[in-house]
Design an enzyme around this catalytic site. Structure first.
Site, mmCIF file in Angstrom:
data_model
loop_
_atom_site.group_PDB
_atom_site.id
_atom_site.type_symbol
_atom_site.label_atom_id
_atom_site.label_comp_id
_atom_site.label_asym_id
_atom_site.label_seq_id
_atom_site.Cartn_x
_atom_site.Cartn_y
_atom_site.Cartn_z
ATOM 1 N N GLY A 47 -8.021 5.381 17.190
ATOM 2 C CA GLY A 47 -7.683 6.696 16.691
ATOM 3 C C GLY A 47 -6.213 7.034 16.648
ATOM 4 O O GLY A 47 -5.765 7.798 15.791
ATOM 5 N N ALA A 48 -5.437 6.496 17.580
ATOM 6 C CA ALA A 48 -4.019 6.867 17.657
ATOM 7 C C ALA A 48 -3.226 6.179 16.557
ATOM 8 O O ALA A 48 -3.171 4.953 16.490
ATOM 9 C CB ALA A 48 -3.454 6.489 19.025
ATOM 10 N N ASP A 49 -2.590 6.991 15.701
ATOM 11 C CA ASP A 49 -1.767 6.442 14.622
ATOM 12 C C ASP A 49 -0.486 7.247 14.440
ATOM 13 O O ASP A 49 0.165 7.171 13.406
ATOM 14 C CB ASP A 49 -2.550 6.387 13.312
ATOM 15 C CG ASP A 49 -3.032 7.762 12.855
ATOM 16 O OD1 ASP A 49 -2.800 8.754 13.575
ATOM 17 O OD2 ASP A 49 -3.651 7.851 11.783
ATOM 18 N N LYS A 91 0.856 -1.194 0.000
ATOM 19 C CA LYS A 91 0.000 0.000 0.000
ATOM 20 C C LYS A 91 0.885 1.234 0.000
ATOM 21 O O LYS A 91 1.816 1.348 0.800
ATOM 22 C CB LYS A 91 -0.932 -0.002 1.212
ATOM 23 C CG LYS A 91 -1.947 1.146 1.181
ATOM 24 C CD LYS A 91 -3.028 0.975 2.223
ATOM 25 C CE LYS A 91 -2.508 1.197 3.629
ATOM 26 N NZ LYS A 91 -3.573 1.115 4.632
ATOM 27 N N ARG A 101 -10.522 -2.630 6.346
ATOM 28 C CA ARG A 101 -9.686 -3.542 7.121
ATOM 29 C C ARG A 101 -9.516 -3.060 8.548
ATOM 30 O O ARG A 101 -9.338 -3.850 9.468
ATOM 31 C CB ARG A 101 -8.358 -3.803 6.424
ATOM 32 C CG ARG A 101 -7.432 -2.608 6.198
ATOM 33 C CD ARG A 101 -6.617 -2.235 7.402
ATOM 34 N NE ARG A 101 -5.340 -1.651 7.055
ATOM 35 C CZ ARG A 101 -4.714 -0.751 7.803
ATOM 36 N NH1 ARG A 101 -5.290 -0.284 8.903
ATOM 37 N NH2 ARG A 101 -3.516 -0.314 7.441
ATOM 38 N N SER A 123 -5.043 -0.568 18.247
ATOM 39 C CA SER A 123 -4.883 -0.845 16.819
ATOM 40 C C SER A 123 -4.125 0.278 16.135
ATOM 41 O O SER A 123 -4.515 1.444 16.216
ATOM 42 C CB SER A 123 -6.259 -0.990 16.161
ATOM 43 O OG SER A 123 -6.158 -1.064 14.758
ATOM 44 N N LYS A 135 -0.581 10.954 19.974
ATOM 45 C CA LYS A 135 -2.032 10.739 19.994
ATOM 46 C C LYS A 135 -2.389 9.801 21.147
ATOM 47 O O LYS A 135 -1.680 8.834 21.418
ATOM 48 C CB LYS A 135 -2.518 10.178 18.659
ATOM 49 C CG LYS A 135 -2.438 11.187 17.515
ATOM 50 C CD LYS A 135 -3.113 10.654 16.262
ATOM 51 C CE LYS A 135 -3.090 11.677 15.147
ATOM 52 N NZ LYS A 135 -3.770 11.189 13.924
ATOM 53 N N ASP A 186 -20.039 12.767 19.465
ATOM 54 C CA ASP A 186 -19.197 13.593 18.595
ATOM 55 C C ASP A 186 -19.602 15.047 18.818
ATOM 56 O O ASP A 186 -20.797 15.346 18.995
ATOM 57 C CB ASP A 186 -19.390 13.210 17.125
ATOM 58 C CG ASP A 186 -18.298 13.758 16.220
ATOM 59 O OD1 ASP A 186 -17.562 12.954 15.639
ATOM 60 O OD2 ASP A 186 -18.184 14.995 16.112
#
Length: 329
Positions: A223-225, A71, A115, A296, A229, A164
């Protein structure tokens, strides 16, 4: 041999959620068993354009099939304002490992969304209470829908509580899913009290407190990437059974990265990687567990697994556009 070109609509059409969830689970199992290759992400920094490129290659030998792919994804924060383009775009090349023929070129943005939802579903299947019927969503963006669609394949979700700060986003979500689920707006605390909760925000200051989470809630921290974060309070992570997707990635840029860098959370506080849980080398939910957390970051093996499912469906059901990309001798 023909190569399928699969744009966003084609990937959407070819995504069969149960099959994608199963394939992503197989990918985690292959990774745990040493039947996958996944080099670290490589980066090309482009400060002159305020952006970067990242390449994510992987190969996996799963039950009944094997596949390889890469990717190519970017992050250009100025794109929306300057060029009316997305900040993040991705392209996936899915290849036959035996011949190296590119079987498909896919929209990697849609594939990533699918995914990522599937990974949360795999974790939920192993870590949430068996009779879970409520799902809390902290964040009502595009990933929230994928979380609901995927998790609903492994648990009988009836009630969805969406938190939200953008009321219009919550309303749009309710319009999209209200015919299939009981969807209502709620606070972060109300969402976190559900049987399962998925957080999909980019915050750097935790927004989910320990006392907001139910006694037996499973949390998918999605959310943390990137470094810094952090969605969940440190005390929540320390009190939970924490399962991660990959140690190197999670300690660098996952939900646990901030407390791990500070020494607040250590390896002793990490229960296992998800692949070990999937293959039974580590326990999933047990009767004595309280809160469980899945951290994740997103793995290239998930992209290959999802691409395999999408390609096979597209090939059999005449989805996408076929082209001759490789000249035969």
């Amino acid at each position: 041999m023909e190569t399928l070109l699969l744009g966003p609509d084609a990937v959407e059409d070819a995504t069969q959620w149960p099959a994608v969830v199963e394939a992503v689970g197989d990918a985690f199992a292959a990774y745990a068993c040493g039947d996958a290759q996944m080099p670290a992400k490589s980066y090309i920094d482009l400060p002159q354009y305020d952006g970067d490129f990242r390449s994510m290659p992987a190969y996996l030998d799963a039950e009944g099939w094997d596949g390889a792919g890469v990717k190519w994804v970017n992050s250009h924060p100025e794109n929306p304002e300057q060029f009316d383009l997305p900040t993040v775009m991705g392209t996936m090349i899915y290849s036959d490992p035996e011949t190296a023929v590119p079987l498909a070129i896919l929209d990697g943005t849609t594939l990533t969304r699918k995914r990522t939802g599937a990974a949360a579903a795999v974790a939920t299947d192993h870590l949430a209470v068996a009779d879970a019927t409520s799902l809390g969503l902290v964040g009502a963006g595009v990933q929230a829908g994928a979380q609901l669609e995927a998790i609903a394949t492994v648990r009988d979700i009836e009630t969805v509580v969406v938190a939200d700060k953008d009321a219009d986003a919550v309303a749009a979500f309710a319009d999209a899913y209200g015919d299939r689920f009981s969807v209502r707006e709620g606070s972060i605390a109300e969402a976190a009290a559900c049987d399962v909760v998925s957080t999909t925000t980019p915050v750097t200051d935790p927004i989910v407190a320990r006392d907001a989470v139910g006694d037996h809630t499973h949390v998918n921290a999605m959310g943390a990437d990137a470094e810094g974060k952090h969605e969940l309070a440190d005390v929540l992570l320390l009190d939970a059974k924490v399962v991660i997707d990959d140690h190197a990635q999670c300690t660098h840029s996952g939900e646990i990265n901030v407390p791990y860098a500070a020494g607040t959370l250590t390896d002793a506080d990490i229960h296992a990687e998800l692949g070990d849980v999937v293959v039974g080398a580590a326990t999933g939910r047990t009767d004595g567990d309280g809160v469980t957390v899945f951290d994740s970051t997103g793995l290239a093996i998930q992209d290959v697994a999802a691409a395999h499912v999408v390609y096979e469906y597209a090939r059999k059901n005449d989805v996408g556009t076929a082209m001759e990309l490789v000249a035969t001798e």
